[in-house]
Write a protein that holds these residues in place. Sequence first.
Motif, short mmCIF file in Angstrom:
data_model
loop_
_atom_site.label_atom_id
_atom_site.label_comp_id
_atom_site.label_asym_id
_atom_site.label_seq_id
_atom_site.Cartn_x
_atom_site.Cartn_y
_atom_site.Cartn_z
N TYR A 187 38.84 -5.14 41.72
CA TYR A 187 38.69 -3.95 42.56
C TYR A 187 37.21 -3.65 42.75
N ARG A 208 43.23 4.87 46.91
CA ARG A 208 42.74 4.52 48.23
C ARG A 208 41.65 5.51 48.63
N SER A 218 42.30 0.25 50.36
CA SER A 218 42.60 0.32 48.94
C SER A 218 41.36 -0.01 48.14
N ILE A 219 41.31 0.49 46.93
CA ILE A 219 40.20 0.16 46.04
C ILE A 219 40.31 -1.29 45.56
N TYR A 220 41.53 -1.86 45.65
CA TYR A 220 41.75 -3.25 45.23
C TYR A 220 41.45 -4.20 46.39
N TYR A 221 40.80 -5.31 46.07
CA TYR A 221 40.40 -6.26 47.11
C TYR A 221 41.61 -6.91 47.78
#
Length: 641
Positions: A187, A208, A218-221
């Motif tokens: 992330y 998010r 989103s904070i996740y890649y």
Amino acid sequence: MIQLAGRLQTSLYRNITRTCLNNSQTISAYSIIINRNKHTNHSSTKSNVQENALKLDPTKKFDCPPQSSSNSTYNTPFPPPKNDSSKYIIAGGIALVAGLAGFMYYKNSQENPEDNIAPKKTDKDVEKEIKKIVKFRSPETSENIPKHIPYLLIGGGTASFAAFRAIKSNEPKAKVMVVSDEAVFPYMRPPLSKEIWFDSELGIEKARFKQWNGAERSIYYEPDEFYMNIEKMAEAKNGGVSVIRGYKVTNLNVNEQKVTLDDGTEITYDKCLIATGSVPKTLDVFDRASPKVKEKIFTYKSIKDFENIKNHTEKSKSIAIVGNGFLGSELACALSHYGKDKNLKVYQLFPESGNMAKVLPKYLSEWTTQRIQEVGVDVIPESQITSVEIFNGNQLKLGLSNGNNVIVDFVVQSIGSEPNVDLAKQASLEIDNRLGGYVVNAELEARSNLYAAGDAACFYDPRLGRRRVEHHDHAVVSGRLAGENMVGLKKPYKHQSMFWSDLGSAVGFEAIGLIDSTLPTVAIFAKQNQFDFDEKHLALDEIEKDSNNEKKVEKQEVVENTSESAPKIETNTPECKPNVESYDKGIIFYMREERIVGILLWNVFNRISIARKILASDDTFTDLNEVAKLFDIFDQYHEDK
């Protein structure tokens, strides 16, 4: 004592069942049982929350007699106890201790009546207690982790993400495994101290955030489905990327190209990347504190830290941020905004005279502190914490060097980071004595088939010399370059990474190169107008795109400034500052031997490509006022348009 019994009713009971069979006496089960209601029917499994958390060593012996047999001497009845008066003395002692304990509890309950009420445990509370005992790992065991992997990435942050993306772009069927000691997939960290706090519905609940261009992400890649299950990696014809979470590499054998995980599993590799990032620094005064004090002192680096601070913020009225750098200043502003409706008091303490003192000239640092105070942060500069103790049962009293005290519910330390180089010593890898980090060449190679990127890498910059950088853009660029070189492209590091920060609505900046307040600076400032409010930083995805594409900057015509309010160039030292009314926007040039080595765009956005072009030049500029016009800070372009 009735109150004590009431409190014990909701406590955590341990039920250990011992089974003694012949000469093998073992512990057969260890379970955690939560009994939440004294009226609960214990025969009903629905009213009990029970988890098998861990198993004890099955080889452990106990001195209990074996099962009875007709021929066994254990059938002989035990002799009656002797008439010994010592048992009465022991019983009397126990009664005395119990009486004293009951008196102390009664006294404490009268002083702190709110402590008598035991909070009712929810299912989430139970889950948290179990998680503390059982470490999260995915996969749960290393049984199905391949014993050999072509591309091994140590660390689950941005640099590893950029590396595996580069590897797969150049070698689509590559098999890549990431070893991460975190429980989540890779992330991005910048939003943790910026945007995620400004939209509670998105950031707090859904991880998010909205970028400055209004786009939501989103904070996740990548979504979870992107990553391959490690058990399928060996048979995957088209390769893939797997992340094993909750594991840590504890040993690296460079000669044998082999790593050892914390559970003893050994994995060999063809190419390996060290992207272990950095770890937060801590103050000695907190390190020496009692365990009860340490329960209220935190650092801030990961998404786990974000969740922890968020949970504490919900039930607190005051917080102290220790540190005046990027993270400390951003977090202070973000928490002040987030806690505005919750009556949360945010203090910020540091020994310097102003915020961002290590990167900004003194006059600009102190001006920034005034702007941060305007957003509600109680900034206390030139103060060091000399003592810390529990106050009023559940708060902290911070003793300051100026003689004052600050009372808060908890503390977040944000005094900088140091590279995570735990693998260096036993792997015989070189560490830079001045900057820290693994020493790598221009291709980010530490040893044959071994690379380092991100915060942990100390690399050679052909323009500015040896450096170590702790910023998002550098993690993206260095991770990508390391990944490309792992597949054989042999590219040198030439990119000048940038960084950015936002401190309330009045302060935002982007910077590139050596931004160090110990260097002499030349600043050109101008007044803000309506055009400035229409521009903001590049969105994160645009920054990454810009870093990847190495955009070329077209030659720009220098336009003579006709504004009668155009400021003159001033050389700034701690004793000298520009003769202007305010520092609304401007360009600050950091100089070394009459050359520009760093450029800071103060409330001037989306011009970083111009700064990168200037920084790459070997020219010596005699008139920096003309150079500043390339950034259109006098809005000649907007007026002409």
